[in-house]
Design a protein around this motif. Structure first.
Motif, short mmCIF file in Angstrom:
data_model
loop_
_atom_site.label_atom_id
_atom_site.label_comp_id
_atom_site.label_asym_id
_atom_site.label_seq_id
_atom_site.Cartn_x
_atom_site.Cartn_y
_atom_site.Cartn_z
N LEU A 122 -14.93 5.96 -6.03
CA LEU A 122 -13.55 6.21 -5.64
C LEU A 122 -13.18 5.38 -4.41
N ILE A 123 -14.13 5.28 -3.48
CA ILE A 123 -13.91 4.50 -2.27
C ILE A 123 -13.76 3.02 -2.60
N VAL A 124 -14.64 2.51 -3.46
CA VAL A 124 -14.57 1.10 -3.85
C VAL A 124 -13.24 0.79 -4.53
N ASP A 125 -12.81 1.67 -5.42
CA ASP A 125 -11.57 1.45 -6.16
C ASP A 125 -10.34 1.52 -5.24
N ALA A 126 -10.47 2.24 -4.11
CA ALA A 126 -9.33 2.39 -3.20
C ALA A 126 -9.09 1.14 -2.36
N MET A 254 -23.16 2.16 3.41
CA MET A 254 -22.12 2.26 2.38
C MET A 254 -21.25 1.01 2.34
N PHE A 255 -20.78 0.57 3.49
CA PHE A 255 -19.83 -0.53 3.48
C PHE A 255 -20.50 -1.90 3.46
N ASP A 256 -21.76 -1.99 3.88
CA ASP A 256 -22.51 -3.23 3.64
C ASP A 256 -22.71 -3.41 2.13
N THR A 257 -23.11 -2.32 1.46
CA THR A 257 -23.35 -2.37 0.02
C THR A 257 -22.06 -2.64 -0.74
N VAL A 258 -21.01 -1.88 -0.42
CA VAL A 258 -19.72 -2.06 -1.08
C VAL A 258 -19.21 -3.49 -0.86
N GLY A 259 -19.32 -3.94 0.38
CA GLY A 259 -18.85 -5.29 0.69
C GLY A 259 -19.60 -6.36 -0.09
N TYR A 400 -4.70 -2.87 7.62
CA TYR A 400 -3.92 -2.82 6.38
C TYR A 400 -3.07 -1.56 6.34
N VAL A 401 -3.69 -0.42 6.62
CA VAL A 401 -2.97 0.85 6.59
C VAL A 401 -1.88 0.89 7.66
N ILE A 402 -2.20 0.48 8.87
CA ILE A 402 -1.23 0.54 9.96
C ILE A 402 -0.04 -0.37 9.68
N LEU A 403 -0.30 -1.60 9.25
CA LEU A 403 0.79 -2.54 8.99
C LEU A 403 1.67 -2.09 7.83
N LYS A 404 1.05 -1.56 6.79
CA LYS A 404 1.83 -1.10 5.63
C LYS A 404 2.72 0.09 6.01
N VAL A 405 2.15 1.03 6.76
CA VAL A 405 2.90 2.24 7.12
C VAL A 405 4.04 1.90 8.08
N LEU A 406 3.76 1.13 9.11
CA LEU A 406 4.78 0.81 10.12
C LEU A 406 5.86 -0.13 9.61
N SER A 407 5.58 -0.83 8.52
CA SER A 407 6.60 -1.71 7.93
C SER A 407 7.33 -1.02 6.78
N GLY A 408 7.09 0.29 6.63
CA GLY A 408 7.79 1.06 5.62
C GLY A 408 7.30 0.88 4.21
N ARG A 409 6.06 0.43 4.05
CA ARG A 409 5.52 0.18 2.71
C ARG A 409 4.31 1.08 2.44
N HIS A 410 4.45 2.34 2.82
CA HIS A 410 3.33 3.28 2.67
C HIS A 410 2.98 3.52 1.21
N ASN A 411 3.89 3.21 0.29
CA ASN A 411 3.59 3.38 -1.13
C ASN A 411 2.51 2.43 -1.63
N ASP A 412 2.25 1.36 -0.85
CA ASP A 412 1.20 0.40 -1.21
C ASP A 412 -0.19 0.92 -0.88
N VAL A 413 -0.24 2.03 -0.14
CA VAL A 413 -1.52 2.52 0.39
C VAL A 413 -2.04 3.68 -0.46
N ASN A 414 -3.25 3.52 -0.98
CA ASN A 414 -3.93 4.58 -1.73
C ASN A 414 -4.27 5.73 -0.78
N TRP A 415 -4.16 6.97 -1.27
CA TRP A 415 -4.44 8.13 -0.40
C TRP A 415 -5.83 8.09 0.21
N MET A 416 -6.80 7.54 -0.54
CA MET A 416 -8.16 7.46 -0.01
C MET A 416 -8.24 6.54 1.20
#
Length: 430
Positions: A122-126, A254-259, A400-416
């Motif tokens: 789920l994390i990888v897909d997010a 986790m993130f070394d492997t995912v990366g 990514y999350v901060i820029l999307k939210v502050l620019s009004g594009r929070h719909n681009d951000v997966n809840w995870m």
């Protein structure tokens, strides 16, 4: 047999290509057999036993990746994680190496549970597709930097942090010669160019005194793991320090492997249009089993190796590549002097060349959209400069999350992504 089990034709590959890819991967990561005992040995663990444990952990995890996940990635005790184990947990915080092994074992168990419930998938897909492409490029710079530093071409410097090393030395000559030879072979489209480059560099190292023939017997029985086998210590496991140690192991692994999985797969065009890697959950389970088994036999966290990119660049696309690497680790248990005679300077050119291969996914990043390009850039640049795949992903995803939210594009951000961003920030605070 290989065709039916690994579906070679479906993946547009063949036995020879997979074998050469597996050999290339092994030679670029075999250094861990020599380095891991040196690092973990500083904790008081038996270095000879660690050598065997390192090989065993690599073999089991890579076999699971090969035979269960059918993916061309190899695993071994991770660099950085072994340093955290030795220098932070044991030498820094004063805990015993048995306690540190217990933390690694618990990490593995938690990862098995997270994988079973598909939370890691789920994390990888997010992770946004832009960040996935950036991860590939960041890993490219990261492994190229490892190669340049290992060859002495780039060195540490107090004034400028890094600087050009002394090129008038045999190590640099070997690496630069190998880089030239490998580049020519690639330009001529010679099959197995990377592995031939390693062999040529190793031969060049003989008259220069860098490649050393083994003095001892070529065939040796592996040392016993008895001094470190199943040596767990359950005292203090409910302390705050244990939680911090466990969280750090979990986060970095986790993130070394995912990366690594996402970045290498992106370069190899193994991702779907939606940015997913088929069989990712099986690959993550291989990592979890490797870590759990590795702790049992006496080594630090086992993770998917970024050097797998070298084998993928050589054409590896299936578990047969990983199977070849695992078999070579088995041989290394008995023929360690042969494999360890390949100097770091001989594998450095491959890491540099593969680093350039890994850069191509940046073409898929939309640099006209700053909410996409800035997080991608931070992901790319942080990996080599912070010497961490996990930190590169963290910087990219937080921005990514901060820029999307502050620019009004929070719909681009997966809840995870919101949950992951909170965890990343927590990690940096701790």
């Amino acid at each position: 047999m290989f065709e039916n089990y690994f579906q070679l034709k479906k993946h547009n590959t063949d036995v020879r290509t997979e074998f050469m890819a597996g050999l290339t991967t092994f030679l670029t990561m075999a250094y861990i057999l020599a380095v891991n005992p040196g690092i973990l040995g500083k904790t008081g663990m038996d270095p000879h036993a660690i050598f065997t444990a390192t090989a065993l952990g690599s073999i089991v995890a890579t076999l699971v990746m090969a035979l269960y996940a059918n993916l061309p990635f190899a695993l071994a005790p991770g660099m950085g994680l072994n340093a955290f184990f030795a220098f932070t947990v044991v030498l820094g915080m004063g805990y015993s190496w048995e306690f540190a092994l217990t933390a690694v074992f618990l990490e593995g168990i938690i990862f098995i549970l997270l994988t079973f419930f598909k939370i890691r998938e789920l994390i990888v897909d997010a992770i946004p597709l832009t960040i996935k492409h950036a991860i590939s490029a960041g890993i490219g710079l990261f492994i190229a930097f490892i190669g340049l530093h290992g060859a002495g071409i780039v060195v540490s410097d107090k004034a400028t942090l890094v600087t050009l090393g002394n090129l008038n030395n045999p190590t640099a000559w070997i690496a630069l010669s190998g880089l030239l030879i490998t580049g020519i072979l690639l330009a001529l489209r010679i099959k197995g160019a990377l592995i031939w480059g390693i062999f040529a560099s190793t031969l060049i190292g003989i008259p220069l005194g860098i490649t050393h023939f083994p003095h001892a017997s070529l065939v040796q029985l592996p040392p016993s793991i008895a001094p470190i086998f199943f040596k767990f210590q359950w005292h203090h496991i409910l302390t705050i320090n244990m939680l911090i140690i466990l969280f750090t192991f979990l986060f970095v692994d986790m993130f070394d492997t995912v990366g690594t999985l996402v970045g290498v797969a992106s370069k190899a065009n193994m991702l779907t249009k939606e940015g997913k890697l088929p069989g990712i959950n099986k690959a993550l389970l291989a990592d979890a089993i490797g870590t759990t088994f590795g702790a049992m036999v006496g080594t630090s966290t086992v993770t998917t190796y970024v050097e797998s990119a070298a084998g993928v660049a050589e054409g590896g696309r299936t578990g047969l590549t990983a199977l070849t690497t695992a078999i070579l680790f088995i041989l290394a248990l008995f023929l360690a002097p042969v494999f360890l005679m390949v100097p770091e300077a001989a594998t450095a050119p491959v890491l540099i060349v593969v680093g350039s291969f890994m850069m191509s996914p940046v073409q898929k990043i939309n640099f006209a959209d700053y909410t996409e390009s800035i997080p991608a850039f931070l992901t790319i640049i942080t990996m080599p400069l912070a010497y961490s795949i996990a930190d590169g992903i963290a910087f990219g995803m937080i921005s990514y999350v901060i820029l999307k939210v502050l620019s009004g594009r929070h719909n681009d951000v997966n809840w995870m992504m919101y949950i992951l961003t909170a965890l990343f920030i927590l990690k940096f605070i701790l």
